[in-house]
Write an enzyme that holds these catalytic residues in place. Structure first.
Site, PDB file in Angstrom:
ATOM      1  N   GLY A  92       0.814  -1.211   0.000  1.00  0.00           N
ATOM      2  CA  GLY A  92       0.000   0.000   0.000  1.00  0.00           C
ATOM      3  C   GLY A  92       0.845   1.257   0.000  1.00  0.00           C
ATOM      4  NE  ARG A  93       3.600   1.780   5.167  1.00  0.00           N
ATOM      5  CZ  ARG A  93       3.831   2.187   6.391  1.00  0.00           C
ATOM      6  NH1 ARG A  93       4.036   3.461   6.615  1.00  0.00           N
ATOM      7  NH2 ARG A  93       3.880   1.341   7.381  1.00  0.00           N
ATOM      8  CE  LYS A 113       7.427   0.014   5.805  1.00  0.00           C
ATOM      9  NZ  LYS A 113       7.802  -0.884   6.903  1.00  0.00           N
ATOM     10  CG  ASP A 125      -0.416   8.740   4.246  1.00  0.00           C
ATOM     11  OD1 ASP A 125       0.028   7.570   4.265  1.00  0.00           O
ATOM     12  OD2 ASP A 125      -0.159   9.578   5.134  1.00  0.00           O
ATOM     13  CG  ASP A 252       0.236  -8.665   6.403  1.00  0.00           C
ATOM     14  OD1 ASP A 252      -0.351  -9.281   7.303  1.00  0.00           O
ATOM     15  OD2 ASP A 252       0.458  -7.436   6.451  1.00  0.00           O
TER      16      ASP A 252
HETATM   17  P1  AMP Z   1       2.026  -3.072   8.020  1.00  0.00           P
HETATM   18  O1  AMP Z   1       1.251  -3.201   9.287  1.00  0.00           O
HETATM   19  O2  AMP Z   1       2.941  -1.878   7.962  1.00  0.00           O
HETATM   20  O3  AMP Z   1       2.694  -4.321   7.639  1.00  0.00           O
HETATM   21  O4  AMP Z   1       0.933  -2.771   6.881  1.00  0.00           O
HETATM   22  C1  AMP Z   1      -0.201  -3.554   6.643  1.00  0.00           C
HETATM   23  C2  AMP Z   1      -0.840  -3.150   5.348  1.00  0.00           C
HETATM   24  O5  AMP Z   1      -1.242  -1.789   5.379  1.00  0.00           O
HETATM   25  C3  AMP Z   1       0.045  -3.290   4.129  1.00  0.00           C
HETATM   26  O6  AMP Z   1      -0.757  -3.670   3.041  1.00  0.00           O
HETATM   27  C4  AMP Z   1       0.590  -1.899   3.968  1.00  0.00           C
HETATM   28  O7  AMP Z   1       1.009  -1.646   2.649  1.00  0.00           O
HETATM   29  C5  AMP Z   1      -0.609  -1.069   4.334  1.00  0.00           C
HETATM   30  N1  AMP Z   1      -0.249   0.268   4.829  1.00  0.00           N
HETATM   31  C6  AMP Z   1       0.327   0.577   6.019  1.00  0.00           C
HETATM   32  N2  AMP Z   1       0.500   1.904   6.132  1.00  0.00           N
HETATM   33  C7  AMP Z   1       0.051   2.456   4.988  1.00  0.00           C
HETATM   34  C8  AMP Z   1      -0.053   3.793   4.489  1.00  0.00           C
HETATM   35  N3  AMP Z   1       0.363   4.836   5.202  1.00  0.00           N
HETATM   36  N4  AMP Z   1      -0.579   3.962   3.254  1.00  0.00           N
HETATM   37  C9  AMP Z   1      -1.005   2.928   2.533  1.00  0.00           C
HETATM   38  N5  AMP Z   1      -0.951   1.658   2.937  1.00  0.00           N
HETATM   39  C10 AMP Z   1      -0.438   1.417   4.144  1.00  0.00           C
HETATM   40 MG    MG Z   2       3.609  -5.251   6.292  1.00  0.00          MG
END
Ligand code: AMP
Ligand code: MG
Length: 489
Positions: A92-93, A113, A125, A252
């Site tokens: 997502g980012r 990232k 975002d 994930d």
């Molecule tokens: P994480 O907990 O960082 O592993 O993220 C879990 C999911 O949320 C993943 O698909 C990330 O890409 C998405 N994600 C986390 N933060 C953001 C952000 N600020 N914008 C878009 N996607 C996000």
């Molecule tokens: Mg992740």
């Protein structure tokens, strides 16, 4: 040593079918500046570290300019988050620029990232803040220094663009390097979306790239699962032995290569506490320190489930059953080595467990206790006063020390030999939350990133004495006893 334009891309993931990813470019950020550059990681790409001084360097690694040969994309995946299946996650980012092939023939994923929104951003975002980028950057290099499998980090580029979290922060992009960003969830997404034909495609891809010795085996998918089980078991043992909590062990965030992956609200324990929960948002303590091996096992069962269309259920079960013995043995050996034992058997576990119990009862600093244990003097009990003084229950320590002393009698070599051996496995320096916090606070004061660089250098050699840096081994000061790390990043 290569210039940026000479880096050699060989983008194998981009060649997989379209269902596996979404092609897109990073979104620009204004006025990028270099926060920190890691020469050790640059060497993995054959990148000349002098390139980091180029005026256009920051532009490349914040995503404003594209390196020649890059084919940027967001990877598709799903995953179990806090025990519940979430159908579509994906990058997502984070944006994978491609894979750089170095002169040793290794492929390194180069991922930005925080590089902007993607089709998987789900109304977020697409950004990462400087605070969390500094934490990931320092921790991945600290883990590598500790000899624990992990993704790596090349650099952080900042921008003063505002990003809204609990408060207003600023944006940053970390360049993450990894042999692969494929995770358990990369398989789960095809299983739950009923795209089972994609499972052998992804498995064959991973096997060819990372487990080539399995390519021609008739039961290659079973053997592949076995490898992931073993590596994950070993990783869990490493985390437990060093006192590390990941904080968000969703599937994930579980690397198919058994690497420490996706650093969020992680934490190294200061005082030993098996119930340690580093993620402030983990209300039920699902990912508490003591839970990690079990959760690793549970996550593997999610992976095995997703692979059922391509392997026999009995084989999957047998593979999962190998987790506990693999973990137990690895953990025992690592903990035995921390005590200076050259061979550790099940009979040594009470010695290890009793020490942990009295450390817990006395709130003893995990890292510092093991580091000082190397100076345990077998000749004279009272010379161990420095150790003894770290415990509140001195009688309990004395009883334990008698058993330890007796056990050491069966070890070869002198105290000095054992001390040297122990100092190679018991780090002096870990990334304590307060150290990261100091570097983050200083970075926020007029772009002063010197503390980030200093910590990076210290943590890359965690077993060395570095006497002039001794204060960085101190347990947290009072103000930092209860720092809460939010999962917002
Ligand atoms: P994480 O907990 O960082 O592993 O993220 C879990 C999911 O949320 C993943 O698909 C990330 O890409 C998405 N994600 C986390 N933060 C953001 C952000 N600020 N914008 C878009 N996607 C996000
Ligand atoms: Mg992740």
């Amino acid at each position: 040593m290569r210039k940026l334009e000479q880096l050699v891309f060989d983008n194998t993931f981009a060649r997989l079918p379209e269902a596996f990813h979404s092609r897109l470019c990073p979104s620009p950020l204004p006025a990028p500046y270099l926060v920190s550059f890691n020469s050790a990681a640059a060497a993995l790409l054959d990148l000349d570290p002098a390139q980091a001084t180029r005026a256009d360097f920051a532009g490349y690694f914040i995503g404003n300019r594209l390196l020649p040969g890059a084919e940027p994309l967001a990877m598709l995946y799903s995953g179990h988050q806090f025990g519940h299946y979430v159908p579509q996650l994906g990058d997502g980012r984070a944006i994978l620029l491609g894979e750089i092939k170095n002169s040793a023939g290794e492929h390194w994923d180069v991922q930005l990232k925080g590089a902007g929104p993607t089709p998987f951003s789900r109304n977020s975002d697409g950004r990462a803040v400087l605070r969390s980028s500094i934490r990931e950057y320092l921790c991945s290099e600290a883990m590598h220094g500790l000899g624990i499998p992990t993704t790596r980090a090349l650099c952080i580029i900042g921008s003063d663009e505002e990003v809204f979290r609990e408060s207003i922060e600023t944006a940053a992009v970390i360049t993450r390097l990894s042999p692969s960003h494929v995770r358990f969830g990369s398989f789960e997404v095809f299983y739950y979306n009923d795209q089972h034909d994609s499972l052998p495609v992804l498995a064959d891809y991973v096997i060819a790239k990372h487990f080539p010795h399995l390519s021609n085996a008739p039961d290659k998918y079973v053997l592949f699962l076995n490898e992931v089980v073993t590596r994950t078991a070993q990783l869990m043992a490493h985390w437990q032995a060093v006192g590390f909590s990941h904080g968000v062990m969703n599937t994930d965030n579980m690397s198919i290569l058994g690497l420490t992956f996706d650093y969020g609200p992680f934490g190294f324990m200061d005082a030993y506490d098996p119930g340690y929960v580093c993620n402030h948002s983990d209300y039920h303590g699902r990912y508490a320190y003591r839970q990690q091996p079990q959760i690793g096992h549970w996550n593997l069962s999610c992976l095995a489930q997703a692979l059922l269309p391509i392997l026999p259920v009995e084989a999957a079960k047998a593979s999962l059953e190998s987790f506990v013995p693999a973990y137990t043995e690895h953990y025992r050996q690592l903990m035995g080595r921390k005590l200076g034992l050259t061979q550790t058997s099940a009979e040594d576990m009470p010695l290890i467990n009793t020490l942990l119990e009295i450390m817990h009862a006395g709130h003893v600093d995990y890292t510092n206790l093991f580091r000082s244990l190397s100076r345990f003097n077998t000749a004279a009990g009272e010379k161990n006063a420095l150790l003894r003084d770290q415990f509140t229950d001195r009688a309990a320590f004395d009883a334990w020390a008698r058993n330890y002393h007796a056990r050491l009698q069966r070890e070869p070599g002198t105290d000095a030999v054992r001390e040297a051996r122990m100092n190679k496995v018991n780090p002096k320096y870990i990334l304590r939350n307060y150290l990261a916090q100091n570097a983050i606070a200083q970075a926020g004061r007029g772009h002063d990133f010197s503390e980030v660089d200093r910590l990076l250098t210290i943590l890359q050699h965690p077993f060395d004495e570095q006497p002039e840096m001794g204060s960085y081994a101190a347990p947290p000061p009072d103000w930092a006893q209860h720092i809460e790390v939010s999962c917002s990043s």
